[in-house]
Write a protein that holds these residues in place. Sequence first.
Motif, PDB file in Angstrom:
ATOM      1  N   ASP A 165      -6.550  -1.192  -3.916  1.00  0.00           N
ATOM      2  CA  ASP A 165      -5.638  -1.593  -2.848  1.00  0.00           C
ATOM      3  C   ASP A 165      -6.221  -2.752  -2.035  1.00  0.00           C
ATOM      4  O   ASP A 165      -7.421  -2.798  -1.780  1.00  0.00           O
ATOM      5  CB  ASP A 165      -5.391  -0.370  -1.942  1.00  0.00           C
ATOM      6  CG  ASP A 165      -4.294  -0.620  -0.935  1.00  0.00           C
ATOM      7  OD1 ASP A 165      -3.331  -1.341  -1.278  1.00  0.00           O
ATOM      8  OD2 ASP A 165      -4.392  -0.093   0.183  1.00  0.00           O
ATOM      9  N   ASN A 166      -5.346  -3.653  -1.616  1.00  0.00           N
ATOM     10  CA  ASN A 166      -5.775  -4.848  -0.862  1.00  0.00           C
ATOM     11  C   ASN A 166      -6.873  -5.610  -1.607  1.00  0.00           C
ATOM     12  O   ASN A 166      -7.911  -5.977  -1.034  1.00  0.00           O
ATOM     13  CB  ASN A 166      -6.238  -4.475   0.555  1.00  0.00           C
ATOM     14  CG  ASN A 166      -5.058  -4.216   1.459  1.00  0.00           C
ATOM     15  OD1 ASN A 166      -4.553  -3.091   1.518  1.00  0.00           O
ATOM     16  ND2 ASN A 166      -4.558  -5.236   2.123  1.00  0.00           N
ATOM     17  N   THR A 177       0.833  -1.206   0.000  1.00  0.00           N
ATOM     18  CA  THR A 177       0.000   0.000   0.000  1.00  0.00           C
ATOM     19  C   THR A 177       0.867   1.255   0.000  1.00  0.00           C
ATOM     20  O   THR A 177       0.581   2.235  -0.697  1.00  0.00           O
ATOM     21  CB  THR A 177      -0.935  -0.013   1.234  1.00  0.00           C
ATOM     22  OG1 THR A 177      -1.751  -1.182   1.154  1.00  0.00           O
ATOM     23  CG2 THR A 177      -1.819   1.214   1.284  1.00  0.00           C
TER      24      THR A 177
HETATM   25 MG   LIG Z   1      -2.034  -2.899   2.039  1.00  0.00          MG
END
Ligand SMILES: [Mg+2]
Length: 398
Positions: free
Chosen positions: A314-315, A244
């Motif tokens: 993200d993720n 991230t």
């Molecule tokens: Mg992350």
Amino acid sequence: MSSTTSNAIADPSIQSMGKKRQYASQAAKLAVGTVTTIADGLNVPFLGAATHTLNQIIVLADTVKANREACMQLATQATDLVQALVKATEGKSAVNVDDDLKRDLGDLGRTLESIRDCMVALSSRSRWKRILSSSDDGAKLTEFRNRLTSAVTLFQIRDQISGRISQEAASQELLQNVKDIQAHQLNALPAEISSERSELLYAPPAYPECFYGRDEFVSSAVDLILNNAQAKLAILGPGGIGKTTVASAIFNNPQIQDMFPDYRIFVSCESLSTAESLLETLCKAFNLSVQNGSLYTTLKDFIQSTSTVLVVLDNFETLWDTNNVSNEIESLLKNLCSLKSLSTIVTMRGSIPPIGIHWTKPALPPLSVLSIDAAKLSHYWHIWHNVDLLQKNFISAG
Ligand SMILES: [Mg+2]
Ligand SMILES: Nc1ncnc2c1ncn2[C@@H]1O[C@H](COP(=O)(O)OP(=O)(O)OP(=O)(O)O)[C@@H](O)[C@H]1O
């Protein structure tokens, strides 16, 4: 349809949380430590117990996985409120508290206990249950936030405060503190907050404050994006390795900002569980209003009508793992990635990117651990800032 850039929806107070979760949590613990010491010496029933509960909330907020940002914000909001109450009575040997105020303080204490119990439940959930309950939990957290906001409003009423606390100086300070908090909340919270659709999910991050040892990786990624009209990059690696953080650095790189001046969004998929929730979040991030058409058609038409768009997911592993059974998320990602003018960055735990996508070559290598020198620098950065905080707390406590 909006012509604003994604930065227009960024809220600095939200940006400053998220990616510095651990740091923020540590800071809050230090602050609460100070508050607890002060509260212990006070003749105000509730405050000692409240700071104890608050301490538990802060520790728990750092351990929950789903809705983590919302939990951290709730913990910060509760810290602000309790600190304001404690500070208002700081240094006073006895504070006269009337029955109404006692009742309000008691209500606030119970709200804090409910928040703590909710976070205990959230932090002990299995991954599947977490995903399935994400939106209910989000609604609960929103309700708690509303309850804390109501408490602030309650304590803010000047006449009540003046009448209830004998020391005028204390009431003035309390009034100012709660005013500050409310101003902060009004800025931080959008008019309508609804669990998964929260602004927290798509607020673009700031450039990481502490960032070492990834220059080469970031410049390779930036080059790939600059040299490919429809770049599709996967940033892979184990949990906590810095995916991230690297994605934030790429997102905030000046050349990337120049290439995507208007439409550049960063979406956290951590609390999303369905393709539809991702679509809704993307539409919201671009400020698109869906009238008659479907979410996907609206989004597709918008992206096709623009010249350059960058989306960071993200993720993404949260969505990917959830949707092994239906292939909705796989199709959605494929369809999005096929849109001309859209560049995509996906961050994901593991070493294998989502299948079915023509990832831009040469593929970025999975992130490995930082070099010893970079890790040391990053470590010293945290120490430096914590020392600074300790000093601040020491001064304000003294
Ligand atoms: Mg992350
Ligand atoms: N290059 C770096 N320099 C300094 N600190 C870093 C760096 N990369 C990551 N960190 C710190 O390490 C922590 C974890 O980073 P990050 O959240 O980016 O990891 P992640 O791989 O995205 O984790 P997850 O798999 O849980 O999503 C954060 O506190 C971040 O500030």
